[in-house]
Motif scaffolding. Structure first.
Motif, PDB file in Angstrom:
ATOM      1  N   MET A  37       0.819  -1.192   0.000  1.00  0.00           N
ATOM      2  CA  MET A  37       0.000   0.000   0.000  1.00  0.00           C
ATOM      3  C   MET A  37       0.865   1.259   0.000  1.00  0.00           C
ATOM      4  O   MET A  37       0.592   2.200  -0.714  1.00  0.00           O
ATOM      5  CB  MET A  37      -0.936  -0.048   1.211  1.00  0.00           C
ATOM      6  CG  MET A  37      -1.849   1.117   1.321  1.00  0.00           C
ATOM      7  SD  MET A  37      -3.095   1.058   0.023  1.00  0.00           S
ATOM      8  CE  MET A  37      -4.011   2.484   0.413  1.00  0.00           C
ATOM      9  N   GLU A  38       1.911   1.248   0.848  1.00  0.00           N
ATOM     10  CA  GLU A  38       2.774   2.425   0.926  1.00  0.00           C
ATOM     11  C   GLU A  38       3.552   2.626  -0.365  1.00  0.00           C
ATOM     12  O   GLU A  38       3.788   3.748  -0.785  1.00  0.00           O
ATOM     13  CB  GLU A  38       3.743   2.300   2.102  1.00  0.00           C
ATOM     14  CG  GLU A  38       3.076   2.453   3.450  1.00  0.00           C
ATOM     15  CD  GLU A  38       4.081   2.341   4.581  1.00  0.00           C
ATOM     16  OE1 GLU A  38       5.281   2.535   4.326  1.00  0.00           O
ATOM     17  OE2 GLU A  38       3.662   2.063   5.707  1.00  0.00           O
ATOM     18  N   GLY A  39       3.958   1.541  -1.005  1.00  0.00           N
ATOM     19  CA  GLY A  39       4.689   1.635  -2.260  1.00  0.00           C
ATOM     20  C   GLY A  39       3.835   2.227  -3.365  1.00  0.00           C
ATOM     21  O   GLY A  39       4.308   3.017  -4.187  1.00  0.00           O
ATOM     22  N   GLU A  40       2.557   1.852  -3.372  1.00  0.00           N
ATOM     23  CA  GLU A  40       1.651   2.398  -4.380  1.00  0.00           C
ATOM     24  C   GLU A  40       1.409   3.883  -4.154  1.00  0.00           C
ATOM     25  O   GLU A  40       1.318   4.660  -5.104  1.00  0.00           O
ATOM     26  CB  GLU A  40       0.323   1.644  -4.361  1.00  0.00           C
ATOM     27  CG  GLU A  40       0.433   0.203  -4.809  1.00  0.00           C
ATOM     28  CD  GLU A  40      -0.877  -0.546  -4.651  1.00  0.00           C
ATOM     29  OE1 GLU A  40      -1.871   0.077  -4.219  1.00  0.00           O
ATOM     30  OE2 GLU A  40      -0.894  -1.738  -4.964  1.00  0.00           O
ATOM     31  N   LEU A  41       1.309   4.283  -2.890  1.00  0.00           N
ATOM     32  CA  LEU A  41       1.102   5.689  -2.571  1.00  0.00           C
ATOM     33  C   LEU A  41       2.330   6.522  -2.942  1.00  0.00           C
ATOM     34  O   LEU A  41       2.197   7.632  -3.473  1.00  0.00           O
ATOM     35  CB  LEU A  41       0.785   5.855  -1.087  1.00  0.00           C
ATOM     36  CG  LEU A  41       0.365   7.234  -0.620  1.00  0.00           C
ATOM     37  CD1 LEU A  41      -0.896   7.668  -1.349  1.00  0.00           C
ATOM     38  CD2 LEU A  41       0.153   7.246   0.874  1.00  0.00           C
ATOM     39  N   ALA A  42       3.512   5.967  -2.715  1.00  0.00           N
ATOM     40  CA  ALA A  42       4.738   6.667  -3.102  1.00  0.00           C
ATOM     41  C   ALA A  42       4.843   6.796  -4.615  1.00  0.00           C
ATOM     42  O   ALA A  42       5.250   7.836  -5.131  1.00  0.00           O
ATOM     43  CB  ALA A  42       5.956   5.931  -2.541  1.00  0.00           C
ATOM     44  N   GLN A  43       4.452   5.751  -5.325  1.00  0.00           N
ATOM     45  CA  GLN A  43       4.487   5.806  -6.785  1.00  0.00           C
ATOM     46  C   GLN A  43       3.457   6.809  -7.303  1.00  0.00           C
ATOM     47  O   GLN A  43       3.729   7.545  -8.256  1.00  0.00           O
ATOM     48  CB  GLN A  43       4.213   4.428  -7.367  1.00  0.00           C
ATOM     49  CG  GLN A  43       4.433   4.351  -8.859  1.00  0.00           C
ATOM     50  CD  GLN A  43       4.271   2.939  -9.385  1.00  0.00           C
ATOM     51  OE1 GLN A  43       3.711   2.077  -8.705  1.00  0.00           O
ATOM     52  NE2 GLN A  43       4.735   2.703 -10.586  1.00  0.00           N
ATOM     53  N   LEU A  44       2.307   6.886  -6.683  1.00  0.00           N
ATOM     54  CA  LEU A  44       1.305   7.871  -7.052  1.00  0.00           C
ATOM     55  C   LEU A  44       1.839   9.286  -6.845  1.00  0.00           C
ATOM     56  O   LEU A  44       1.659  10.159  -7.688  1.00  0.00           O
ATOM     57  CB  LEU A  44       0.023   7.663  -6.242  1.00  0.00           C
ATOM     58  CG  LEU A  44      -1.098   8.666  -6.460  1.00  0.00           C
ATOM     59  CD1 LEU A  44      -1.650   8.514  -7.867  1.00  0.00           C
ATOM     60  CD2 LEU A  44      -2.177   8.476  -5.423  1.00  0.00           C
TER      61      LEU A  44
END
Length: 78
Positions: A1-8
């Motif tokens: 989840m955190e990785g997706e938010l960082a990529q966003l």
């Protein structure tokens, strides 16, 4: 989840930095338009100002290139 938010966040930041490329195009248009306006008013002085035209276009375009590089760094930097 955190990785997706960082990529966003990276993509949003890159998109915002990409706005600078469009702003550079507007800046180049203003420089060229103002030169043309001045050259039409005083054609005898236009020849001496051509170098300043190219310097102004180069500075405006350099900001667009820097903006593009920042966008690439935000997208692909880890």
């Amino acid at each position: 989840m955190e990785g997706e938010l960082a990529q966003l966040g990276q993509y949003i930041g890159a998109g915002l930095a990409g706005i600078g490329s469009g702003a550079a195009a507007i800046g180049v248009g203003h420089v060229a338009g103002n030169f043309l306006s001045g050259a039409l008013r005083n054609p005898s002085a236009a020849g001496g100002q051509t170098a300043m035209l190219f310097i102004g276009i180069a500075f405006a375009e350099a900001l667009g290139i820097f903006s593009f590089l920042v966008a690439l760094l935000l997208m692909f930097a880890v």
